[in-house]
Design a protein around this motif. Structure first.
Motif, mmCIF file in Angstrom:
data_model
loop_
_atom_site.group_PDB
_atom_site.id
_atom_site.type_symbol
_atom_site.label_atom_id
_atom_site.label_comp_id
_atom_site.label_asym_id
_atom_site.label_seq_id
_atom_site.Cartn_x
_atom_site.Cartn_y
_atom_site.Cartn_z
ATOM 1 N N VAL A 1 0.922 17.865 12.492
ATOM 2 C CA VAL A 1 0.892 16.399 12.597
ATOM 3 C C VAL A 1 0.282 15.994 13.934
ATOM 4 O O VAL A 1 0.755 16.403 14.994
ATOM 5 C CB VAL A 1 2.314 15.804 12.477
ATOM 6 C CG1 VAL A 1 2.288 14.299 12.743
ATOM 7 C CG2 VAL A 1 2.900 16.086 11.098
ATOM 8 N N GLU A 2 -0.769 15.206 13.880
ATOM 9 C CA GLU A 2 -1.430 14.711 15.095
ATOM 10 C C GLU A 2 -1.002 13.270 15.372
ATOM 11 O O GLU A 2 -0.544 12.940 16.456
ATOM 12 C CB GLU A 2 -2.944 14.775 14.909
ATOM 13 C CG GLU A 2 -3.745 14.559 16.165
ATOM 14 C CD GLU A 2 -3.947 15.840 16.956
ATOM 15 O OE1 GLU A 2 -4.230 15.700 18.148
ATOM 16 O OE2 GLU A 2 -3.803 16.948 16.417
ATOM 17 N N THR A 3 -1.161 12.410 14.353
ATOM 18 C CA THR A 3 -0.826 10.991 14.509
ATOM 19 C C THR A 3 -0.202 10.465 13.226
ATOM 20 O O THR A 3 -0.746 10.693 12.141
ATOM 21 C CB THR A 3 -2.084 10.151 14.813
ATOM 22 O OG1 THR A 3 -2.758 10.693 15.952
ATOM 23 C CG2 THR A 3 -1.721 8.695 15.086
ATOM 24 N N ILE A 4 0.924 9.794 13.336
ATOM 25 C CA ILE A 4 1.542 9.127 12.193
ATOM 26 C C ILE A 4 1.124 7.664 12.232
ATOM 27 O O ILE A 4 1.471 6.936 13.154
ATOM 28 C CB ILE A 4 3.072 9.265 12.232
ATOM 29 C CG1 ILE A 4 3.458 10.743 12.097
ATOM 30 C CG2 ILE A 4 3.720 8.433 11.129
ATOM 31 C CD1 ILE A 4 4.938 11.016 12.290
ATOM 32 N N HIS A 5 0.359 7.251 11.243
ATOM 33 C CA HIS A 5 -0.175 5.897 11.249
ATOM 34 C C HIS A 5 0.876 4.886 10.804
ATOM 35 O O HIS A 5 1.671 5.165 9.896
ATOM 36 C CB HIS A 5 -1.391 5.816 10.315
ATOM 37 C CG HIS A 5 -2.594 6.533 10.853
ATOM 38 N ND1 HIS A 5 -3.587 5.906 11.553
ATOM 39 C CD2 HIS A 5 -2.950 7.841 10.805
ATOM 40 C CE1 HIS A 5 -4.513 6.787 11.897
ATOM 41 N NE2 HIS A 5 -4.139 7.977 11.465
ATOM 42 N N PRO A 6 0.883 3.714 11.420
ATOM 43 C CA PRO A 6 1.795 2.653 10.966
ATOM 44 C C PRO A 6 1.404 2.190 9.567
ATOM 45 O O PRO A 6 0.271 2.417 9.121
ATOM 46 C CB PRO A 6 1.574 1.547 11.996
ATOM 47 C CG PRO A 6 0.215 1.797 12.560
ATOM 48 C CD PRO A 6 0.034 3.285 12.542
ATOM 49 N N ILE A 7 2.333 1.562 8.901
ATOM 50 C CA ILE A 7 2.085 1.119 7.533
ATOM 51 C C ILE A 7 1.020 0.026 7.476
ATOM 52 O O ILE A 7 0.209 -0.011 6.558
ATOM 53 C CB ILE A 7 3.401 0.630 6.885
ATOM 54 C CG1 ILE A 7 4.280 1.836 6.587
ATOM 55 C CG2 ILE A 7 3.132 -0.141 5.603
ATOM 56 C CD1 ILE A 7 5.618 1.485 6.026
ATOM 57 N N GLY A 8 1.019 -0.846 8.455
ATOM 58 C CA GLY A 8 0.046 -1.937 8.446
ATOM 59 C C GLY A 8 0.575 -3.133 7.676
ATOM 60 O O GLY A 8 1.710 -3.133 7.182
ATOM 61 N N PRO A 9 -0.246 -4.165 7.528
ATOM 62 C CA PRO A 9 0.214 -5.391 6.859
ATOM 63 C C PRO A 9 0.480 -5.185 5.376
ATOM 64 O O PRO A 9 -0.269 -4.482 4.694
ATOM 65 C CB PRO A 9 -0.952 -6.368 7.074
ATOM 66 C CG PRO A 9 -2.146 -5.499 7.317
ATOM 67 C CD PRO A 9 -1.636 -4.274 7.999
ATOM 68 N N VAL A 10 1.564 -5.770 4.899
ATOM 69 C CA VAL A 10 1.902 -5.709 3.469
ATOM 70 C C VAL A 10 2.220 -7.122 3.000
ATOM 71 O O VAL A 10 2.539 -8.002 3.808
ATOM 72 C CB VAL A 10 3.105 -4.772 3.204
ATOM 73 C CG1 VAL A 10 2.784 -3.348 3.592
ATOM 74 C CG2 VAL A 10 4.359 -5.248 3.942
ATOM 75 N N ASP A 11 2.140 -7.329 1.691
ATOM 76 C CA ASP A 11 2.460 -8.663 1.171
ATOM 77 C C ASP A 11 3.949 -8.756 0.835
ATOM 78 O O ASP A 11 4.704 -7.781 0.990
ATOM 79 C CB ASP A 11 1.564 -9.025 -0.017
ATOM 80 C CG ASP A 11 1.776 -8.125 -1.232
ATOM 81 O OD1 ASP A 11 2.852 -7.496 -1.345
ATOM 82 O OD2 ASP A 11 0.868 -8.056 -2.087
ATOM 83 N N ALA A 12 4.368 -9.906 0.376
ATOM 84 C CA ALA A 12 5.795 -10.154 0.127
ATOM 85 C C ALA A 12 6.369 -9.221 -0.933
ATOM 86 O O ALA A 12 7.500 -8.723 -0.795
ATOM 87 C CB ALA A 12 5.998 -11.612 -0.293
ATOM 88 N N ALA A 13 5.592 -8.962 -1.989
ATOM 89 C CA ALA A 13 6.060 -8.071 -3.058
ATOM 90 C C ALA A 13 6.271 -6.658 -2.530
ATOM 91 O O ALA A 13 7.265 -5.984 -2.850
ATOM 92 C CB ALA A 13 5.057 -8.072 -4.214
ATOM 93 N N GLU A 14 5.346 -6.206 -1.699
ATOM 94 C CA GLU A 14 5.445 -4.848 -1.146
ATOM 95 C C GLU A 14 6.572 -4.745 -0.124
ATOM 96 O O GLU A 14 7.214 -3.693 -0.013
ATOM 97 C CB GLU A 14 4.105 -4.458 -0.517
ATOM 98 C CG GLU A 14 3.016 -4.263 -1.563
ATOM 99 C CD GLU A 14 1.611 -4.289 -1.000
ATOM 100 O OE1 GLU A 14 0.675 -3.941 -1.745
ATOM 101 O OE2 GLU A 14 1.434 -4.654 0.188
ATOM 102 N N GLU A 15 6.826 -5.827 0.576
ATOM 103 C CA GLU A 15 7.945 -5.842 1.523
ATOM 104 C C GLU A 15 9.255 -5.591 0.792
ATOM 105 O O GLU A 15 10.124 -4.834 1.272
ATOM 106 C CB GLU A 15 7.989 -7.199 2.240
ATOM 107 C CG GLU A 15 8.936 -7.250 3.421
ATOM 108 C CD GLU A 15 8.519 -6.343 4.562
ATOM 109 O OE1 GLU A 15 9.344 -5.477 4.914
ATOM 110 O OE2 GLU A 15 7.401 -6.480 5.075
ATOM 111 N N LYS A 16 9.398 -6.180 -0.375
ATOM 112 C CA LYS A 16 10.608 -5.959 -1.186
ATOM 113 C C LYS A 16 10.686 -4.520 -1.678
ATOM 114 O O LYS A 16 11.756 -3.922 -1.732
ATOM 115 C CB LYS A 16 10.623 -6.927 -2.373
ATOM 116 C CG LYS A 16 10.902 -8.373 -1.994
ATOM 117 C CD LYS A 16 10.929 -9.271 -3.225
ATOM 118 C CE LYS A 16 11.218 -10.726 -2.836
ATOM 119 N NZ LYS A 16 11.200 -11.622 -4.015
ATOM 120 N N LEU A 17 9.536 -3.966 -2.060
ATOM 121 C CA LEU A 17 9.500 -2.572 -2.510
ATOM 122 C C LEU A 17 9.913 -1.628 -1.386
ATOM 123 O O LEU A 17 10.662 -0.666 -1.602
ATOM 124 C CB LEU A 17 8.099 -2.205 -2.998
ATOM 125 C CG LEU A 17 7.610 -2.861 -4.292
ATOM 126 C CD1 LEU A 17 6.155 -2.499 -4.552
ATOM 127 C CD2 LEU A 17 8.479 -2.450 -5.482
#
Length: 336
Positions: free
Chosen positions: A295-311
């Motif tokens: 593992v070199e770099t763990i990338h952040p998830i980045g922007p998600v929409d409201a539906a994905e936030e619930k998921l």
């Protein structure tokens, strides 16, 4: 004479760095056999070691006839055979375990597969502690923490070298989207995060070329429960073995490419991650950049929409329980 021998030694050292022994534990099973075949076809693999509780010498003999340069050996089902299969390995893949049957969740597999993975992890910790470990055995959300605990107990845990293989979720997502949009799946870059079972699998369609698909609940569910589709279609005779083998081979290739110096190799994988540690979730799958040391770099998830936030919210609750279950298993069942 001295100068010539020195040059030869340099050449040997340079080539040795590109020698890659890869070990498959569970090589005679439904995933193990096609996975081993795909690894035999990979020019980065120079030595392929196959082990299982039965049948691996036969699988090894069969695959050894494939006309690529790598050597293949199937080891007998003994402690000595397991040790020899692991010794000197750069990458160890563990597809060992029992497959799912109709109506069986990944969690139902836990007790049997947890013991199998624990014992194989103990052998790996002893005989190949520096290898990259690619865990395929289900339930991955729990088996990866099991391996971590075993390695911690042995004093050889390196979180940069432990991977849960979640590549199949991305493979499925890209294929399913290509069917809907009539595109080439290789052009579909779908990020999938979380874990590797049911609602812990979170496809982030909002980050793809088709953000409209984020609201397609049927598609999201198909990605999350794609394994059930295969189990049902096989009518109880098996689970997702061929597609999983392809995903495992792809992940192994990425690890080898990065180990041999290729830059910018990124794969989704379930690793010890800081992304949700503040919520008690120590392992999480996201885009991970690989390097020579894992593992070199763990990338952040980045922007998600409201539906994905619930998921993601639903994912974290289940994932935390799955991880805790793996940790608790090793504490209660340390084995011999």
């Amino acid at each position: 004479m001295f100068a010539a021998s020195k040059i030869q030694r340099r050449a040997f050292t340079a080539s040795a760095r590109n020698l890659s022994k890869v070990t498959v534990l569970g090589a005679a099973g439904g995933i193990g056999q096609p996975l081993s075949l795909l690894l035999k076809l990979n020019p980065r693999v120079t030595e392929l070691a196959l082990y299982d509780i039965r049948g691996s010498p036969g699988v090894g003999a069969d695959i050894s006839h494939v006309n690529t340069k790598s050597s293949v050996k199937g080891y007998d089902a003994s402690p000595e055979g397991l040790a020899a299969a692991l010794k000197g390995s750069e990458v160890v893949l563990i597809p060992a375990g029992v497959p799912r049957k109709p109506g069986m969740t990944r969690d139902d597999l836990f007790n049997t597969n947890a013991s199998i993975v624990r014992d194989l992890a103990k052998a790996a910790a002893k005989h190949s502690p520096e290898a990259s470990l690619l865990i395929i055995a289900n339930p991955v959300n729990s088996t990866v923490p099991i391996v971590a605990e075993v390695f911690k107990n042995a004093g050889v845990y390196n979180p940069k070298k432990l991977f849960g293989v979640t590549t199949l979720d991305v493979v499925r997502a890209s294929r399913f989207v290509s069917e809907i949009k009539d595109t080439d799946p290789k052009d579909e870059n779908i990020t999938v995060v979380g874990g590797h079972s049911g609602v812990t699998i979170v496809p982030l369609f909002s980050q793809s070329s088709h953000p409209d698909l984020s609201s397609d609940a049927e598609l999201v569910k198909r990605v999350q429960f794609g394994g059930d589709e295969v189990v049902k279609a096989k009518d109880g005779a098996g689970s997702a073995t061929l597609s999983m083998a392809m995903a495992g081979a792809r992940m192994a290739d990425s690890v080898l490419r990065a180990a041999q110096g290729e830059k910018g190799v990124i794969e989704p994988t379930f690793v010890e991650s800081p992304l949700y540690k503040d919520q008690g979730v120590d392992f999480f799958s996201s885009q991970v950049e690989l390097g020579p040391n894992g593992v070199e770099t763990i990338h952040p998830i980045g922007p998600v929409d409201a539906a994905e936030e619930k998921l993601i919210e639903a994912c974290l609750g289940d994932l935390k329980k799955n991880i805790e279950k793996g940790v608790a298993f090793v504490a209660a069942n340390p084995g011999n």
